[in-house]
Design a protein around this motif. Structure first.
Motif, PDB file in Angstrom:
ATOM      1  N   LEU A   1       0.825  -1.269  -0.101  1.00 49.79           N
ATOM      2  CA  LEU A   1      -0.019  -0.011   0.184  1.00 49.79           C
ATOM      3  C   LEU A   1       0.747   1.226   0.128  1.00 49.79           C
ATOM      4  CD1 LEU A   1      -2.723   1.187   0.146  1.00 49.79           C
ATOM      5  CD2 LEU A   1      -2.490   1.142   2.580  1.00 49.79           C
ATOM      6  N   ALA A   2       1.838   1.220   0.845  1.00 43.17           N
ATOM      7  CA  ALA A   2       2.670   2.497   0.860  1.00 43.17           C
ATOM      8  C   ALA A   2       3.310   2.597  -0.466  1.00 43.17           C
ATOM      9  CB  ALA A   2       3.973   2.264   2.052  1.00 43.17           C
ATOM     10  N   GLU A   3       3.946   1.428  -1.078  1.00 42.16           N
ATOM     11  CA  GLU A   3       4.659   1.502  -2.584  1.00 42.16           C
ATOM     12  C   GLU A   3       3.531   2.281  -3.397  1.00 42.16           C
ATOM     13  OE1 GLU A   3       7.298  -1.750  -4.216  1.00 42.16           O
ATOM     14  OE2 GLU A   3       4.978  -2.494  -4.319  1.00 42.16           O
ATOM     15  N   LYS A   4       2.175   1.650  -3.524  1.00 41.93           N
ATOM     16  CA  LYS A   4       1.589   2.113  -4.560  1.00 41.93           C
ATOM     17  C   LYS A   4       1.153   3.615  -4.191  1.00 41.93           C
ATOM     18  CE  LYS A   4      -0.011  -1.651  -6.848  1.00 41.93           C
ATOM     19  NZ  LYS A   4       1.017  -2.402  -6.592  1.00 41.93           N
ATOM     20  N   ARG A   5       1.105   4.083  -2.924  1.00 39.63           N
ATOM     21  CA  ARG A   5       0.763   5.405  -2.735  1.00 39.63           C
ATOM     22  C   ARG A   5       1.867   6.448  -3.233  1.00 39.63           C
ATOM     23  NH1 ARG A   5      -2.223   4.425   3.335  1.00 39.63           N
ATOM     24  NH2 ARG A   5      -4.282   4.382   2.280  1.00 39.63           N
ATOM     25  N   LEU A   6       2.942   5.868  -2.916  1.00 32.47           N
ATOM     26  CA  LEU A   6       4.278   6.546  -3.439  1.00 32.47           C
ATOM     27  C   LEU A   6       4.422   6.775  -4.835  1.00 32.47           C
ATOM     28  CD1 LEU A   6       7.252   7.992  -2.975  1.00 32.47           C
ATOM     29  CD2 LEU A   6       8.151   5.690  -2.948  1.00 32.47           C
ATOM     30  N   PHE A   7       4.022   5.714  -5.669  1.00 30.72           N
ATOM     31  CA  PHE A   7       3.926   5.821  -7.062  1.00 30.72           C
ATOM     32  C   PHE A   7       2.983   6.814  -7.404  1.00 30.72           C
ATOM     33  CE2 PHE A   7       5.120   0.946  -7.417  1.00 30.72           C
ATOM     34  CZ  PHE A   7       6.377   1.095  -7.753  1.00 30.72           C
ATOM     35  N   ARG A   8       1.838   6.780  -6.863  1.00 24.95           N
ATOM     36  CA  ARG A   8       0.741   7.614  -7.159  1.00 24.95           C
ATOM     37  C   ARG A   8       1.346   9.377  -6.917  1.00 24.95           C
ATOM     38  NH1 ARG A   8      -4.757   5.840  -7.428  1.00 24.95           N
ATOM     39  NH2 ARG A   8      -4.700   3.954  -8.920  1.00 24.95           N
TER      40      ARG A   8
ATOM     41  N   ALA B   1      -2.187   0.271 -11.159  1.00 30.97           N
ATOM     42  CA  ALA B   1      -3.593  -0.626 -11.180  1.00 30.97           C
ATOM     43  C   ALA B   1      -4.365   0.014 -10.252  1.00 30.97           C
ATOM     44  CB  ALA B   1      -3.472  -2.047 -11.088  1.00 30.97           C
ATOM     45  N   PRO B   2      -5.772   0.163 -10.574  1.00 35.46           N
ATOM     46  CA  PRO B   2      -6.607   0.787  -9.376  1.00 35.46           C
ATOM     47  C   PRO B   2      -6.471  -0.067  -7.980  1.00 35.46           C
ATOM     48  CG  PRO B   2      -7.859   0.646 -11.471  1.00 35.46           C
ATOM     49  CD  PRO B   2      -6.530   0.070 -11.622  1.00 35.46           C
ATOM     50  N   PHE B   3      -6.463   0.413  -6.656  1.00 37.30           N
ATOM     51  CA  PHE B   3      -6.301  -0.256  -5.722  1.00 37.30           C
ATOM     52  C   PHE B   3      -7.112   0.341  -4.504  1.00 37.30           C
ATOM     53  CE2 PHE B   3      -2.941   2.912  -5.466  1.00 37.30           C
ATOM     54  CZ  PHE B   3      -3.011   3.339  -4.279  1.00 37.30           C
ATOM     55  N   ALA B   4      -7.028  -0.572  -3.546  1.00 37.52           N
ATOM     56  CA  ALA B   4      -7.789  -0.126  -2.219  1.00 37.52           C
ATOM     57  C   ALA B   4      -7.208  -1.029  -1.211  1.00 37.52           C
ATOM     58  CB  ALA B   4      -9.207  -0.328  -2.310  1.00 37.52           C
ATOM     59  N   ALA B   5      -7.194  -0.195   0.081  1.00 39.25           N
ATOM     60  CA  ALA B   5      -6.712  -1.038   1.185  1.00 39.25           C
ATOM     61  C   ALA B   5      -7.709  -1.865   1.773  1.00 39.25           C
ATOM     62  CB  ALA B   5      -6.202  -0.002   2.389  1.00 39.25           C
ATOM     63  N   VAL B   6      -7.627  -2.918   2.334  1.00 38.29           N
ATOM     64  CA  VAL B   6      -8.602  -3.972   2.868  1.00 38.29           C
ATOM     65  C   VAL B   6      -8.043  -4.395   4.229  1.00 38.29           C
ATOM     66  CG1 VAL B   6      -9.625  -6.066   2.527  1.00 38.29           C
ATOM     67  CG2 VAL B   6      -9.221  -4.748   0.635  1.00 38.29           C
ATOM     68  N   ASN B   7      -9.103  -3.881   5.065  1.00 36.27           N
ATOM     69  CA  ASN B   7      -8.780  -4.590   6.420  1.00 36.27           C
ATOM     70  C   ASN B   7      -9.945  -5.363   7.310  1.00 36.27           C
ATOM     71  OD1 ASN B   7      -6.369  -3.040   7.159  1.00 36.27           O
ATOM     72  ND2 ASN B   7      -7.619  -1.193   6.741  1.00 36.27           N
TER      73      ASN B   7
END
Length: 365
Positions: A99-106, A113-119
């Motif tokens: 998640l941190a990786e994808k947010r840094l990319f953005r 790819a579209p993504f969402a955190a899941v808990n």
């Protein structure tokens, strides 16, 4: 100069083999007394989370690096102020959390790819509704080489996927309809100089990299990838080799994940490039000028999984070079690789097919 490597697997081993001709000494650290790297350099045995043991280790070296993506980033942070840590602990922490990786990319304008955190189970349902199907549920941490993942194709798959992976932080990503997977390795020196390798095309089987071929010649994609890597290197204040895996979709690159270290898809550089990724990582750590990254002809790397084929058969393939990690055979384990270098892509691919066949036949013996 003495470099300390936390993790003594095949990557640490190859760092030693690349750095010794430069007059650099090494000290390795790993929980396993029989770690592959211990065959080529002194090895300190200790847990990755043993702060005192790591401090004693760090006191014996000039700079610390790592060869494994799951070394605790907090263990590296604890060494700050005692010894230089390259790449910085932050880069490893980012690569360990999808998640941190994808947010840094953005934040850096790199497409994902579209993504969402899941808990929670309900959170997965909401993510599927927002991101869509098909998609893949992944653990945010660990789970490399295809582990820690569950595909969702229908709404009914939510329960099965969450039952398999729930109870820990997760990320849900849309499936990317890509043409191929490409990776770029770049290296940044201590003085800020940057060099890029040619793109490599990768093929996986059962989630494990089996084949990388380089150079993948596409000027537009190469430029895109280099711009993305330069943004990451600058933001992370990176020193060393950084790898990023991309999906190619409709003429553009979609970032998948980073590797804050030398990377499996760059093993072709040992014989196939002017300077291998391992030597350039060592040069960067030691503050030496970076070496050339151009390809020497056409190269491929074939991973041997589970069991090594007969060495004589591998070396009978024209242009082939064998790298035995001196690991005991085990299903799913990377026990070695071979590179093949040729004057044309056709010759290279012919040799790579022979090597792949030898690897499969070794498993049947």
């Amino acid at each position: 100069m003495r470099i300390g490597v936390i993790g003594a697997g095949q990557l640490g081993r190859m760092l030693v083999l690349a750095g010794r001709p430069l007059g650099i000494d090494f000290l390795l650290y790993d929980p396993a007394a029989d770690a592959s790297g211990g065959r080529v350099a002194p090895l300190v045995v200790g847990r990755f989370d043993d702060r005192r043991a790591l401090e004693r280790f760090a006191a014996q070296v000039d700079v610390v690096t790592f060869d494994w993506e799951n070394v605790p980033a907090d263990s590296l942070r604890a060494l700050r102020g005692r010894v230089a840590v390259r790449p910085p602990a932050r880069s490893l922490a980012v690569s360990q959390d999808r998640l941190a990786e994808k947010r840094l990319f953005r934040r850096l304008g790199v497409a994902t790819a579209p993504f969402a955190a899941v808990n929670s189970r309900a959170g997965l349902r909401r993510a599927v509704g927002r991101v869509g199907l098909p998609g893949v549920l992944k653990t945010r941490r660990l789970g490399y080489d295809g582990k820690g993942q569950a595909w969702l194709k229908r709404p009914d798959d939510v329960e099965t996927a969450y039952a398999a992976l729930g109870g820990r932080p997760l990320i849900y990503e849309a499936r990317v309809p890509f043409r191929r997977e490409l990776s770029l390795l770049s290296v940044r020196g201590a003085d800020g100089a940057i060099a890029h390798y040619p793109l490599a095309e990768n093929r996986h089987e059962q989630g494990i990299l089996r084949l990388s071929s380089a150079p993948y010649r596409d000027g537009s994609l190469q430029a895109q990838a280099e711009a993305h890597l330069e943004a990451l290197l600058a933001r992370l204040r990176y020193v060393g080799v950084l790898g990023v895996e991309f999906f190619e979709a409709e003429g553009r690159l979609i970032a998948n994940e980073t590797a804050a270290r030398v990377h499996n898809s760059g093993h072709w550089t040992i014989e196939g490039s002017v300077t291998s990724q391992f030597e350039n990582h060592v040069r960067a750590l030691a503050g030496l000028p970076l070496g050339g990254t151009a390809a020497r002809g056409h190269a491929a790397m074939v991973n041997f999984i589970g069991r090594l084929p007969d060495a004589a058969q591998v070396l009978a393939v024209p242009g082939a070079h064998l790298h035995d990690y001196e690991k005991s055979p085990r299903p799913g384990r990377k026990v070695g690789h071979a590179t093949v270098v040729a004057g044309s892509a056709r010759e290279r691919d012919r040799g790579a097919r022979r090597l792949l066949d030898l690897g499969r036949r070794a498993l049947d013996e």
